[in-house]
Design an enzyme around this catalytic site. Sequence first.
Site, PDB file in Angstrom:
ATOM      1  N   ASP A 125      25.388 -10.783  14.084  1.00  0.00           N
ATOM      2  CA  ASP A 125      25.011  -9.727  15.036  1.00  0.00           C
ATOM      3  C   ASP A 125      23.823 -10.234  15.870  1.00  0.00           C
ATOM      4  OD1 ASP A 125      24.886  -7.201  16.201  1.00  0.00           O
ATOM      5  OD2 ASP A 125      23.697  -6.338  14.573  1.00  0.00           O
ATOM      6  N   GLU A 132      23.185 -12.514  21.141  1.00  0.00           N
ATOM      7  CA  GLU A 132      23.314 -12.732  22.600  1.00  0.00           C
ATOM      8  C   GLU A 132      22.380 -13.832  23.093  1.00  0.00           C
ATOM      9  OE1 GLU A 132      22.878  -9.765  21.070  1.00  0.00           O
ATOM     10  OE2 GLU A 132      25.024  -9.321  21.146  1.00  0.00           O
ATOM     11  N   ASP A 154      27.597  -1.458  20.356  1.00  0.00           N
ATOM     12  CA  ASP A 154      27.024  -0.138  20.087  1.00  0.00           C
ATOM     13  C   ASP A 154      27.582   0.947  21.004  1.00  0.00           C
ATOM     14  OD1 ASP A 154      25.607  -1.544  18.243  1.00  0.00           O
ATOM     15  OD2 ASP A 154      23.727  -1.542  19.361  1.00  0.00           O
TER      16      ASP A 154
HETATM   17  C1  NOJ Z   1      23.250  -3.829  16.263  1.00  0.00           C
HETATM   18  C2  NOJ Z   1      24.704  -3.811  15.946  1.00  0.00           C
HETATM   19  O1  NOJ Z   1      25.458  -3.655  17.116  1.00  0.00           O
HETATM   20  C3  NOJ Z   1      24.997  -2.718  14.944  1.00  0.00           C
HETATM   21  O2  NOJ Z   1      26.362  -2.700  14.656  1.00  0.00           O
HETATM   22  C4  NOJ Z   1      24.164  -2.943  13.700  1.00  0.00           C
HETATM   23  O3  NOJ Z   1      24.391  -1.902  12.798  1.00  0.00           O
HETATM   24  C5  NOJ Z   1      22.690  -2.997  14.060  1.00  0.00           C
HETATM   25  N1  NOJ Z   1      22.471  -4.005  15.046  1.00  0.00           N
HETATM   26  C6  NOJ Z   1      21.804  -3.270  12.850  1.00  0.00           C
HETATM   27  O4  NOJ Z   1      22.098  -4.472  12.288  1.00  0.00           O
END
Ligand code: NOJ
Length: 914
Positions: free
Chosen positions: A511, A514, A587
């Site tokens: 995660d 980017e 998200d």
């Molecule tokens: C951002 C991610 O997109 C999300 O899915 C994750 O739960 C959070 N970071 C925390 O790790």
Amino acid sequence: MEASGKDEISVEDEAVDKSIFKDCSKIAFYRRQKQQLSKNFTYRALLDSIATGKESTSFQIINEATKLPLLAEIYGIERNILRLKINEEIPLKPRYEVSDVLISKLSTVRLIPCSGDTGNLILSSEKGDLKCHITANPFKIDLESEKEVVMSINSLGQLYFEHLQIPPKQRATKENEKSTSVDTSQEDQEDLGLWEEKFGDFVDVKANGPSSIGLDFSLHGFEHVYGIPQHAESHQLKNTRNGDAYRLYNLDVYGYQIHDKMGIYGSVPYLLAHKLGRTIGIFWLNASETLVEINTEPAVEYTLTQMGPVAAKQKVRYRTDVRWISESGIIDVFVLTGPTPSDVFKQYSCLTGSQAMPPLFSLGYHQCRWNYEDEQDIRAVDTGFDEHDIPYDVIWLDIEHTEGKRYFTWDKERFPTPKRMQELLRSKKRKLVVINDPHIKVDPDYSVYTKAKEQGFFVRTHEGADFEGICWPGLSSYLDFTNPKVREWYSGLFAFPAYQGSTDILFIWNDMNEPSVFRGPEQTMQKNAIHHDNWEHRELHNIYGFYQQMATAEGLIQRSKGKERPFVLSRSFFAGSQKYGAVWTGDNTAEWNYLKISIPMLLTLSITGISFCGADVGGFIGNPEAELLVRWYQAGAYQPFFRGHATMNTKRREPWLFGKEHTQRIREAIRERYTLLPYLYSLFYQAHVASEPVMRPLWVEFPNELETFGIEDEYMLGSALLIHPVTEPEATMIDVFLPGSNEIWYDSKTSACWEGGCTMKMPVTLDTIPVFQRGGSVVPIKMAVGRSTGWMTDTPYGLRVALSTKGSAVGELYLDDGHSFQYLHQRQFLHRKLSFCSSVLTNRCADERGHFSSKCVVEQILVLGLRKEPSSVTTHSSDGKAAPVAFVYCAGTSSLSLEKLSLNIGADWEVHIQ
Ligand code: NOJ
């Protein structure tokens, strides 16, 4: 350093103000190109400089204003692909070229120079099916494929190339100043952002100065263009004439806005265009920030004089101009000439690789939440699924499972016995996925940090120190995954002895790659940070996450000594990420329009090579009402990657928390998914070996039906199932478009059938999942659902045979051990072809190379669309033995059901219907 006080990191750090992101007007290289191009400088090709090498043909092109030369190289590549590279002839220093995306050395085909008129040159493939007409002045290329001019390059004169310059401070003489391709004399230097660019409080100091590039492509006859993920936008790309260009710049945008062209988590600089009779693609291999302008004009006529009579006759009603603009690097572009969608998919995977074959468990349902609190919580949720008779395969742990967000560790209080927890999951034939981000907490007591630091494995600042930025753990440094040594070392961290508490049922989620840098410019890394081999971050920003997923997948393969398939989910991605696992759409929000937009977003990923994709079921941010959650499960069950996920501070939403009736609906949707796994797994095999997307826009299956080109509220899963998820609240009726005038479609629940080529009104309740099976297909299913995929290995199959208007059907089934590479190395697989023709259903081998023994039998066969009641049904095995079969025929639905069969899935047999 521990983040403390106002430096405390929380979920709010993600909830950033949208104004921290740039629109096009704030992007200096975009402004520069706009301004310079308005001055209409042209390029001229010096065709007498032509050099024909073994692989490519090269020649100079010269800017008429600055007289600076560029070198163009044209390559013919197998499968009718054309590659055009344009670089400075002798750059001040090498310019960045993307490596590790193209899968291997490409097989080039010779393009033979044929004499054109003076000022023109024709390069032709041996067969003459691909021709490149080069006009010298002004420089342009017309691409002819199978006697059709499909595309012109630089016909709008938007070729743009900023030559590297000596920094102003170092320029000794006025002479040097002339050697700039950008006319800066009357311009405000700062506004053009040549050597320095301001955005809010951030200043981007550019060591190499301006280095942007651009080129235009005119697509003749094309009105429909797709691709260039990732945007929360419609599947069909829109005109950008009156607004922002599509931006490809990987960014962490919490709760991104929908119908927006700003860049989010991942980028695939690859666009497809489709019209009746032809699909083409443009793959722009550049990893720096990129903008794509799209302009479709109706009623443009196009005739080309040198093309001979065939082309001259051509009248094109539409033309789409696509302009690619990148901040840096070189022009390296591949034109994929199709002509069919499936040819384009193959051409693209020939360049970037195909979808990795996922382990079977990863096609099951995944239960995630930020966070499952502790081992007790994991146990309770796991038990909850069993108690409510809902299958699932994987439970996920987010960042809180670690010791202070130090990846590869476990929080000792909450997860004191991680192995025991995994053994519990193993006993249920389930798996665990844990998160592993690219930022490493700055902490001299954290061995991952100290070892990486010692070896110089972090991205550096332009001053030479380790780059430090804020992310979940507080102050962090970022692993430089572009360095092969870093990747090798990082892969090694997944070895069982190195990763304490890990077992072979633990898989990985990358995660924030980017990369996300809280409080950094646009929530990411400064562009002047320095990577391996001294490349600026600006050159390779979009490929950073790709490299992390690559190293993680490699690590999981290595820990199994090359035996087991990995599963790695990544938020960021680039062209070619499909080789390493799955991606998701980040998200999203628990609102209906996010459910709706997830379909075009996934379709776009799917046609750009990334079949294994999904969206957070339920919506990550906020609390979905029960109806939305149910609808989201129903949609997700028919999408490639199927995971429920929710952010911190949201209400718990395990499937059984919304009352009995809703639990039943969610159970039903998840069970449908498990029933369909043989079909889905076979589709993934086809994505893996034949580059066919798993989830397909209708135009891919019906390329000759104009009405399908803009549809994005329904899609095909493979070629057999049409899914129209309900994405409106309180829906009682939906419009379903059933394509194909010669097609027939069967409601997969009721067996009711409709002719294709019409939109039908379908009454729906909250229980309805509108799924239609296409006449002419055979869909293999499982007859019973287990607690997870692991419990279903020996479960009997069923075949759903849906007859075409001609009374025939065909389908296939792929089967292997579901987890290892034996299918590849030992050819341990079964690939069966199931066909129905002249009232006989046949099970035959589809690939003689494969061998795999399965005890599994086909227990039930349902034939839809059988107009006449049979008098007898018999099965025939390959040794000639025949046996009668009991059957039930329903005249109302024209369906025949054969039950209690025991036909081995791997054996040749026939079922005769008389
Ligand atoms: C951002 C991610 O997109 C999300 O899915 C994750 O739960 C959070 N970071 C925390 O790790």
